[in-house]
Design a protein around this motif. Sequence first.
Motif, short mmCIF file in Angstrom:
data_model
loop_
_atom_site.label_atom_id
_atom_site.label_comp_id
_atom_site.label_asym_id
_atom_site.label_seq_id
_atom_site.Cartn_x
_atom_site.Cartn_y
_atom_site.Cartn_z
N SER A 70 1.91 4.98 2.09
CA SER A 70 1.62 5.63 3.65
C SER A 70 0.93 6.55 3.83
O SER A 70 0.57 7.07 4.79
N LYS B 21 -5.64 -2.40 0.15
CA LYS B 21 -4.64 -2.64 1.36
C LYS B 21 -4.16 -1.50 2.37
O LYS B 21 -4.47 -0.49 2.00
N ARG B 22 -3.99 -1.93 3.52
CA ARG B 22 -3.54 -1.00 4.42
C ARG B 22 -1.89 -1.11 4.58
O ARG B 22 -1.22 -2.00 4.41
N PHE B 23 -1.23 0.15 4.52
CA PHE B 23 0.22 0.34 4.32
C PHE B 23 0.81 -0.43 5.49
O PHE B 23 0.54 -0.28 6.78
N LYS B 24 1.87 -1.29 5.33
CA LYS B 24 2.89 -1.96 6.24
C LYS B 24 3.87 -2.22 5.33
O LYS B 24 4.05 -2.27 4.21
N ASP C 241 -6.10 0.96 -2.50
CA ASP C 241 -7.30 0.88 -1.65
C ASP C 241 -7.70 -0.49 -1.25
O ASP C 241 -8.33 -0.67 -0.20
N ASN D 215 -2.25 7.53 0.96
CA ASN D 215 -3.41 6.85 0.54
C ASN D 215 -4.63 7.82 0.66
O ASN D 215 -5.72 7.47 0.92
N GLY E 292 0.72 -1.40 0.11
CA GLY E 292 0.02 0.05 0.18
C GLY E 292 0.86 1.19 -0.15
O GLY E 292 1.94 1.32 -0.40
#
Length: 291
Positions: free
Chosen positions: A26, A39-42, A37, A28, A24
């Motif tokens: 950081s 996935k969440r940032f990691k 959209d 967004n 993702g």
Amino acid sequence: MQYQGKVYRPWMEANSLLIQATLGCSTNHCTFCTMFDDKRFKIRDLDDIFRDIEQARRVNPRVESIFLIDGNVMAIRTEILLKIINKVTATFPELTHLALYSGFNDFRRKSIADLKAIKDAGVTTAYSGLESGDPQVLKQVDKRMTREQAIEGMAMAKEAGIKVLASFIFGLGGRDRSVEHAINTTSLLNIMQPDAIAPMVLAVQPGSQLEQQVNRGEFILPTQLQVLQEEKYLLENLEDFDCYYWGDHGNNVSPMRGEWPAVRQPFLQRINQHIEHNNAANQNIIQSFAW
């Protein structure tokens, strides 16, 4: 290779091996973008990244270009990012090009010493989304970056020796702010003087906040002529600093690329021809396609 979610890379990295270092973006928040959209940032686990690198080595006898994905890889803590870069360069000693995505604010959040260490470790190029140089447009699209921050981030990358490609979007000011968007983006580029620029025409992505704004009548799409006039203004007013003009995105009305400033006049001739003779220039709305 254990790619997760949708995978994106710049069109000029079509021949690069993709190594997924983050998931993702950081930030967004940008209203026009739906790239991450799903996935969440990691930051991916180092062991997983290293396994992908080793697997890529087993199946590729020679790799000269690698692009680190997903968005904002530069947001990774420097000590972790250096481990990834060192693993890549040790595994692919023949590598000549190592690039990644970086927001201009990601440069600002690191020290010059950090950025120089990243450059010395092997990163050659960072792709950074400028989108616009107009303060009002930046606010409207929720970029969460100011002109001043973009200038500072660019200066830091230059001092560290990292080449920067700045991308921006014709038409992002809509019908009402097309002129200001063109003027202020060009003036900002003249201050920043990136190593490469990548202009592309706005495309309304399905499911984006921008699509909702268009449907509610809050954002009026520019005309095809306005988009051409924005590029014409850029070509007429961009200063004579050395950079590469990647204007061949698939949505651009007149795809063209080459070494700036040598290409100024032939590019202007093409844009003027489209303005004068292209029937699409008279249409009331831009023609572009979702990614």
